[in-house]
Enzyme design. Structure first.
Site, short mmCIF file in Angstrom:
data_model
loop_
_atom_site.label_atom_id
_atom_site.label_comp_id
_atom_site.label_asym_id
_atom_site.label_seq_id
_atom_site.Cartn_x
_atom_site.Cartn_y
_atom_site.Cartn_z
N ASP A 46 -20.37 35.12 25.28
CA ASP A 46 -19.33 36.07 24.99
C ASP A 46 -18.41 36.07 26.25
OD1 ASP A 46 -21.65 37.16 26.17
OD2 ASP A 46 -21.47 39.03 25.42
N TYR A 53 -28.34 24.27 14.01
CA TYR A 53 -27.85 22.84 12.97
C TYR A 53 -28.91 22.20 12.44
CZ TYR A 53 -22.83 23.82 13.88
OH TYR A 53 -21.63 24.00 14.04
N ASP A 68 -19.91 24.62 18.96
CA ASP A 68 -19.06 24.58 18.06
C ASP A 68 -18.04 25.54 18.17
OD1 ASP A 68 -18.08 23.86 15.59
OD2 ASP A 68 -19.04 25.64 14.64
N ASP A 126 -13.81 25.44 19.68
CA ASP A 126 -12.50 25.82 18.76
C ASP A 126 -11.44 26.80 19.71
OD1 ASP A 126 -13.06 24.48 16.59
OD2 ASP A 126 -12.31 26.10 15.29
N LYS A 135 -26.92 32.63 25.79
CA LYS A 135 -27.25 34.11 25.58
C LYS A 135 -28.36 34.31 25.80
CE LYS A 135 -25.18 37.92 24.10
NZ LYS A 135 -24.18 38.69 24.81
C1 IPM Z 1 -17.19 20.44 14.33
C2 IPM Z 1 -17.02 20.92 13.07
C3 IPM Z 1 -18.38 20.38 12.37
C4 IPM Z 1 -19.64 21.45 12.94
C5 IPM Z 1 -18.61 20.70 10.73
C6 IPM Z 1 -17.54 20.16 9.93
C7 IPM Z 1 -19.95 20.39 10.16
O1 IPM Z 1 -16.86 22.25 12.89
O2 IPM Z 1 -17.20 19.28 14.56
O3 IPM Z 1 -17.03 21.29 15.45
O4 IPM Z 1 -19.70 22.49 12.76
O5 IPM Z 1 -20.02 20.81 13.85
MG MG Z 2 -16.38 23.09 15.00
#
Ligand code: IPM
Ligand code: MG
Length: 376
Positions: free
Chosen positions: A220, A137, A244, A248, A187
């Site tokens: 993974d 990042y 990140d 999710d 990893k």
């Molecule tokens: C998150 C989002 C952000 C990230 C984006 C919107 C920059 O996906 O907060 O997880 O990648 O960190």
């Molecule tokens: Mg994200």
């Protein structure tokens, strides 16, 4: 004396303003119930503002910096080239405000449907702590012969001892206040240089916390264990990009992006922390009332915990959990209530003192207060 906190409110784009409004209604109720006050400075930024003025983070940095905390909605719009707002605003804030730890609880709340068959709330209560300022990042890289068949792209991932140490130390302290288990997710078999540095830091910092058991899982394999054996995890600490991605997945396990939330914590008191739902701006449903404000309201709970209003934080989380359990679906018209109604219902539970805080057997909100730095 009544405590007063200066909150910068950054509604942003799409569904951001409506879910943040829900959080502010709940904040009104929490203030009335628990006897603290806030001043709220609404800060204009996001896609519309950028398209009209070309302005991103620079222009609001000082305004935000003065706040005790930032409550953030969402940013993103199909009219803006992907990356401009993400890099030019969100990542700028995380990096310039040294919001080193992105704290993302993954908890299955009672009564909320999960796609993972047989999973129960008792088995799913962890906190993923994502390093938030480094790794891939940092946005360093270069391209040669772009747009041609000879194109070469180099993308760098930056890892510093100091950057890893501050987030790992925080993760250990968080684990100490919880079930005393910390898992490093990386990893190391492929990203050997970065992986070794992460392992070195976890070993060295871990020596200061002998009560905390440490564990290691490849990223993974994490995608396998997270949905199937979430009970294995208490606090997970990981690199920015891995964090990140796996958060999710964490959101899916806990029922969807509508309930997932996060705190971007500054750990040294040099700048405010920022609180946001994990979902994006969802421009397709903006203004329709189909957005679930729960993620934003749970981010308010994290903010209150961080500010030291632990009782209010617990009440807000408990009320949200109770209302989530009443919803037949977590998003869209099938929720049976619109964005405003859900916010109002949660606010009413907080205001009346009827939220059942037994639903929040929490070692996160209280710990956040204990770990918050004092501001300047
Ligand atoms: C998150 C989002 C952000 C990230 C984006 C919107 C920059 O996906 O907060 O997880 O990648 O960190
Ligand atoms: Mg994200």
């Amino acid at each position: 004396m009544t405590a007063t906190y200066a909150i910068a409110v950054l509604p942003g784009d799409g569904i951001g303003p409506e879910v943040v409004q829900g959080a502010l209604d709940v904040l009104d109720a929490a203030e009335a119930r628990f006897g603290f006050t806030t001043t709220r400075n609404e800060v204009t930024a996001g896609a519309n503002h950028y398209l009209a003025t070309g302005e991103l983070f620079d222009e609001v940095e000082e305004e935000l910096r003065g706040a005790d905390a930032v409550l953030f909605g969402s940013m993103g719009d199909p009219r803006v080239t992907p990356g401009i707002l993400e890099r030019g605003f969100i990542l700028e804030m995380r990096q310039r405000f040294a919001q080193a730890a992105n704290v993302r609880p993954v908890r299955l709340y009672p009564g909320v449907p999960t796609p993972i068959a047989g999973l129960t709330p008792e088995r799913c209560d962890m906190v993923i702590v994502r390093e938030n300022t480094e790794g891939a990042y940092v946005g360093r890289g270069s391209t040669v012969h772009a747009g041609t068949p000879n194109a070469v792209a180099m993308q760098e991932s930056l890892n510093t001892y100091a950057g890893i140490e501050r987030v790992v130390d925080f993760a250990f302290r968080l684990a100490l206040g919880r079930r005393k288990k910390l898992t490093l997710c990386h990893k190391t078999n492929i990203l050997v240089a970065a992986g070794q540095l992460w392992q070195q830091v976890v070993a060295e910092v871990g020596a200061r916390y002998p009560e905390v058991e440490t564990d290691y899982v490849h990223v993974d394999a994490m995608c396998f264990h997270l949905p199937l054996t979430p009970e294995r995890f208490d606090v997970v600490v990981t690199d920015n990009l891995f964090g990140d991605i796996i958060t999710d997945l964490g959101a899916v396990i806990q029922g969807g992006l509508g309930v997932a939330t996060s705190a971007n914590l500054n750990l040294d008191g040099s700048a405010p922390s920022m609180f946001e739902a994990i979902h994006g701006s969802a421009p397709d449903i903006a203004g329709t009332g189909a957005a679930n404000p729960a993620g934003a309201i749970l981010s308010l709970a994290l903010m209150l915990g961080h500010l030291g209003e632990g009782e209010a934080a617990r009440a807000v989380e408990a009320a949200t959990v109770e209302v989530l359990a009443e919803l037949p679906a977590l998003a869209g018209p099938a929720m049976g209530m619109n964005t405003t109604e859900i916010g109002a219902r949660i606010a009413e539970l907080v205001r009346s003192g009827n939220a059942n805080t037994d639903l929040v057997p929490d070692s996160l909100l209280g710990t956040l207060a204990a770990l918050a730095p004092s501001r300047r």
